[in-house]
Design a protein around this motif. Structure first.
Motif, PDB file in Angstrom:
ATOM      1  N   GLN A 106      19.946  -4.493  -0.664  1.00  0.00           N
ATOM      2  CA  GLN A 106      19.222  -3.777   0.143  1.00  0.00           C
ATOM      3  C   GLN A 106      18.209  -2.412  -0.820  1.00  0.00           C
ATOM      4  N   TYR A 107      19.586  -1.564  -1.286  1.00  0.00           N
ATOM      5  CA  TYR A 107      19.535  -0.694  -2.171  1.00  0.00           C
ATOM      6  C   TYR A 107      18.949  -0.763  -3.632  1.00  0.00           C
ATOM      7  N   ALA A 108      18.225  -2.156  -4.013  1.00  0.00           N
ATOM      8  CA  ALA A 108      17.402  -3.137  -5.489  1.00  0.00           C
ATOM      9  C   ALA A 108      16.171  -3.024  -4.833  1.00  0.00           C
ATOM     10  N   LEU A 109      16.413  -3.766  -3.113  1.00  0.00           N
ATOM     11  CA  LEU A 109      14.875  -3.088  -2.873  1.00  0.00           C
ATOM     12  C   LEU A 109      14.533  -2.623  -3.007  1.00  0.00           C
ATOM     13  N   TYR A 110      14.596  -1.602  -2.416  1.00  0.00           N
ATOM     14  CA  TYR A 110      14.267  -0.296  -2.104  1.00  0.00           C
ATOM     15  C   TYR A 110      13.231  -0.010  -3.211  1.00  0.00           C
ATOM     16  N   SER A 111      13.687  -0.334  -4.642  1.00  0.00           N
ATOM     17  CA  SER A 111      12.711  -0.153  -6.045  1.00  0.00           C
ATOM     18  C   SER A 111      11.280  -1.065  -6.396  1.00  0.00           C
ATOM     19  N   ILE A 112      12.892  -2.344  -5.160  1.00  0.00           N
ATOM     20  CA  ILE A 112      11.299  -3.404  -5.836  1.00  0.00           C
ATOM     21  C   ILE A 112      10.257  -3.532  -5.184  1.00  0.00           C
ATOM     22  N   ASN A 113      10.633  -2.635  -3.964  1.00  0.00           N
ATOM     23  CA  ASN A 113       9.777  -2.487  -2.927  1.00  0.00           C
ATOM     24  C   ASN A 113       8.211  -1.652  -3.867  1.00  0.00           C
ATOM     25  N   LEU A 114       9.005  -0.994  -3.417  1.00  0.00           N
ATOM     26  CA  LEU A 114       7.770   0.738  -4.613  1.00  0.00           C
ATOM     27  C   LEU A 114       7.254  -0.495  -5.804  1.00  0.00           C
ATOM     28  N   ALA A 115       7.863  -0.993  -6.033  1.00  0.00           N
ATOM     29  CA  ALA A 115       6.775  -1.442  -7.824  1.00  0.00           C
ATOM     30  C   ALA A 115       6.276  -2.805  -6.770  1.00  0.00           C
ATOM     31  N   ILE A 116       6.677  -3.406  -5.862  1.00  0.00           N
ATOM     32  CA  ILE A 116       5.428  -4.381  -5.240  1.00  0.00           C
ATOM     33  C   ILE A 116       4.441  -3.787  -4.919  1.00  0.00           C
ATOM     34  N   MET A 117       4.446  -2.599  -4.337  1.00  0.00           N
ATOM     35  CA  MET A 117       3.345  -1.225  -3.851  1.00  0.00           C
ATOM     36  C   MET A 117       2.212  -0.428  -5.208  1.00  0.00           C
ATOM     37  N   ASP A 118       2.669  -0.913  -5.988  1.00  0.00           N
ATOM     38  CA  ASP A 118       2.834   0.718  -7.169  1.00  0.00           C
ATOM     39  C   ASP A 118       3.146   1.598  -7.315  1.00  0.00           C
ATOM     40  N   PHE A 119       4.037   1.746  -7.064  1.00  0.00           N
ATOM     41  CA  PHE A 119       5.363   2.672  -6.684  1.00  0.00           C
ATOM     42  C   PHE A 119       4.389   3.468  -6.238  1.00  0.00           C
ATOM     43  N   LYS A 120       3.728   3.484  -4.973  1.00  0.00           N
ATOM     44  CA  LYS A 120       3.470   3.853  -4.067  1.00  0.00           C
ATOM     45  C   LYS A 120       4.316   3.919  -2.453  1.00  0.00           C
ATOM     46  N   ALA A 121       5.032   5.171  -1.767  1.00  0.00           N
ATOM     47  CA  ALA A 121       5.273   5.408  -1.217  1.00  0.00           C
ATOM     48  C   ALA A 121       4.998   4.079   0.210  1.00  0.00           C
ATOM     49  N   ASN A 122       3.836   4.505   0.430  1.00  0.00           N
ATOM     50  CA  ASN A 122       3.513   3.544   1.226  1.00  0.00           C
ATOM     51  C   ASN A 122       1.860   2.877   0.942  1.00  0.00           C
ATOM     52  N   THR A 123       1.695   1.693   1.737  1.00  0.00           N
ATOM     53  CA  THR A 123      -0.424   1.029   1.453  1.00  0.00           C
ATOM     54  C   THR A 123      -0.335   0.489   2.446  1.00  0.00           C
ATOM     55  N   ALA A 124      -2.200   0.930   3.056  1.00  0.00           N
ATOM     56  CA  ALA A 124      -2.813   0.794   3.856  1.00  0.00           C
ATOM     57  C   ALA A 124      -3.819  -0.515   4.147  1.00  0.00           C
ATOM     58  N   VAL A 125      -3.120  -1.024   5.156  1.00  0.00           N
ATOM     59  CA  VAL A 125      -4.705  -2.634   5.432  1.00  0.00           C
ATOM     60  C   VAL A 125      -5.443  -1.827   6.193  1.00  0.00           C
ATOM     61  N   SER A 126      -6.187  -2.408   5.441  1.00  0.00           N
ATOM     62  CA  SER A 126      -7.956  -2.240   6.055  1.00  0.00           C
ATOM     63  C   SER A 126      -8.196  -2.647   7.486  1.00  0.00           C
ATOM     64  N   SER A 127      -8.001  -1.731   9.259  1.00  0.00           N
ATOM     65  CA  SER A 127      -8.239  -2.592   9.854  1.00  0.00           C
ATOM     66  C   SER A 127      -9.258  -3.580  10.356  1.00  0.00           C
ATOM     67  N   ALA A 128     -10.987  -3.646   9.723  1.00  0.00           N
ATOM     68  CA  ALA A 128     -11.585  -4.316   9.758  1.00  0.00           C
ATOM     69  C   ALA A 128     -11.016  -5.803   8.613  1.00  0.00           C
ATOM     70  N   THR A 129     -10.090  -5.762   8.356  1.00  0.00           N
ATOM     71  CA  THR A 129      -9.930  -7.009   7.733  1.00  0.00           C
ATOM     72  C   THR A 129      -9.561  -8.466   8.222  1.00  0.00           C
ATOM     73  N   PRO A 130     -10.716  -9.587   8.161  1.00  0.00           N
ATOM     74  CA  PRO A 130     -10.448 -10.758   9.139  1.00  0.00           C
ATOM     75  C   PRO A 130      -9.151 -11.236   9.010  1.00  0.00           C
ATOM     76  N   ASN A 131      -8.941 -11.536  10.198  1.00  0.00           N
ATOM     77  CA  ASN A 131      -8.253 -12.692  10.063  1.00  0.00           C
ATOM     78  C   ASN A 131      -6.966 -11.879   9.880  1.00  0.00           C
ATOM     79  N   LEU A 132      -6.114 -11.064  10.529  1.00  0.00           N
ATOM     80  CA  LEU A 132      -5.410 -10.699  10.716  1.00  0.00           C
ATOM     81  C   LEU A 132      -4.432 -11.293  11.850  1.00  0.00           C
ATOM     82  N   VAL A 133      -2.958 -11.172  11.232  1.00  0.00           N
ATOM     83  CA  VAL A 133      -2.114 -12.388  12.224  1.00  0.00           C
ATOM     84  C   VAL A 133      -2.414 -11.232  13.642  1.00  0.00           C
ATOM     85  N   MET A 134      -2.488  -9.738  13.454  1.00  0.00           N
ATOM     86  CA  MET A 134      -1.844  -8.924  15.122  1.00  0.00           C
ATOM     87  C   MET A 134      -2.642  -7.643  14.516  1.00  0.00           C
ATOM     88  N   THR A 135      -3.041  -7.410  14.942  1.00  0.00           N
ATOM     89  CA  THR A 135      -3.612  -5.488  14.940  1.00  0.00           C
ATOM     90  C   THR A 135      -3.391  -4.667  15.903  1.00  0.00           C
TER      91      THR A 135
END
Length: 315
Positions: A106-135
């Motif tokens: 879990q401790y390692a995943l914190y850094s990995i998750n940041l790396a996945i999101m280009d070292f940003k604390a959060n990443t937005a998903v546009s509500s206009a994105t088609p075919n979202l599983v749920m919104t």
């Protein structure tokens, strides 16, 4: 007091219930993952606090790159399987206690998750994105889709745990020494169980991100408590209704029901205009109460306790 009561609207409460049920359903999928480690394997796994955020991060980033949202859920599943495998590997190959192995992953995943999101604390998903599983913009559709997904996952789990591999996994959790005597590779079963558990948690994280519209590196913080709350509440409610007739499929169903009940209570607390910052306190109290129910029930049925009461009456 009169002003407070008049500010409460039952119409507003009714309007919030579908969203609460939808959230309860995808958190119920997460709780099914917790059920595998907590009840079937009898392992306290804290990896889930990290893999929930991992699933959300993977889904958000891939959606931003134009990947189909349904595909991102499958990739999140794979990422969760990998995280669970790491925890299992640390536990079985290096002899690290399961709870500590989970904390390390879990401790390692914190850094990995940041790396996945280009070292940003959060990443937005546009509500206009088609075919979202749920919104969250279409609660009724999200409720239906998540209900179907939860049903399919429960059916697959019921089938899997009836197979030779699934039965070996259940036997490992029930009695490791006997399982070894029967030729079961206990360490392999632990790795498999931890991988499947965290895979389901990551799927729930991906669904949560699409529903809320963003992924956050801290999204999974405290998720293990919510998962445990769902498992305990579901078991208590299921056993109260069906008693000893509650089979394995029933247990799986009531885990999801427990998550829905939890979020309905959460919604009720918010509707009563209580401070949402106190929700962790309320969650701890709810879990403690439901954990105490089986113990208190067994204690009340204890023959020695009954004999003691009877002797007091006679005296």
């Amino acid at each position: 007091m009169g002003a407070y009561l008049s500010s409460l609207s039952f119409v507003d409460l009714a309007g919030r219930l579908p969203a609460a049920a939808a959230q309860g359903l995808f958190w119920g999928i997460m709780a099914l993952g917790v059920y595998i480690t907590f009840r079937i394997l009898d392992i306290a796994d804290l990896t889930v606090d990290g893999t929930f955020a991992t699933g959300g991060a993977v889904s958000a980033v891939m959606i931003m790159k134009g990947v189909n949202p349904w595909v991102t859920v499958l990739v999140a599943l794979v990422a969760g399987l990998a995280a669970g495998f790491v925890t299992g590997f640390l536990h079985t190959k290096f002899g690290i206690p399961a709870i500590l192995a989970g904390i390390l992953t879990q401790y390692a995943l914190y850094s990995i998750n940041l790396a996945i999101m280009d070292f940003k604390a959060n990443t937005a998903v546009s509500s206009a994105t088609p075919n979202l599983v749920m919104t969250g913009l279409n609660v009724n559709q999200s409720l239906l889709v998540c209900f179907i997904l939860a049903g399919v996952i429960i059916a697959i789990m019921y089938w899997f745990f009836g197979t030779e591999l699934g039965s070996a996994l259940r036997a490992t959790g029930a009695n490791q020494e006997m399982s070894k005597a029967q030729g079961i590779n206990v360490n392999r079963m632990k790795v498999v169980g931890l991988a499947i558990s965290n895979g389901l948690v990551a799927v729930a994280g991906a669904l949560s991100t699409q529903y809320s519209g963003f992924a956050d590196v801290n999204a999974g913080r405290g998720s293990i408590v919510i998962g445990l709350a769902a498992v305990i509440i579901g078991e208590v409610v299921g056993e109260a209704i069906f008693g000893k007739k509650l089979n394995f499929a029933g247990h799986l169903i009531f885990v999801v029901v427990g998550a829905i009940i939890y979020y309905l209570v959460y919604t009720l607390i918010l509707w009563l205009q209580m401070n949402p910052n106190l929700m962790k306190l309320f969650t701890a109290i709810i879990v403690a109460l439901f954990l105490a129910v089986p113990y208190l029930r067994s204690k009340s049925k204890n023959s020695f306790a009954k004999a003691g009461k009877q002797s007091k009456k006679e005296a």
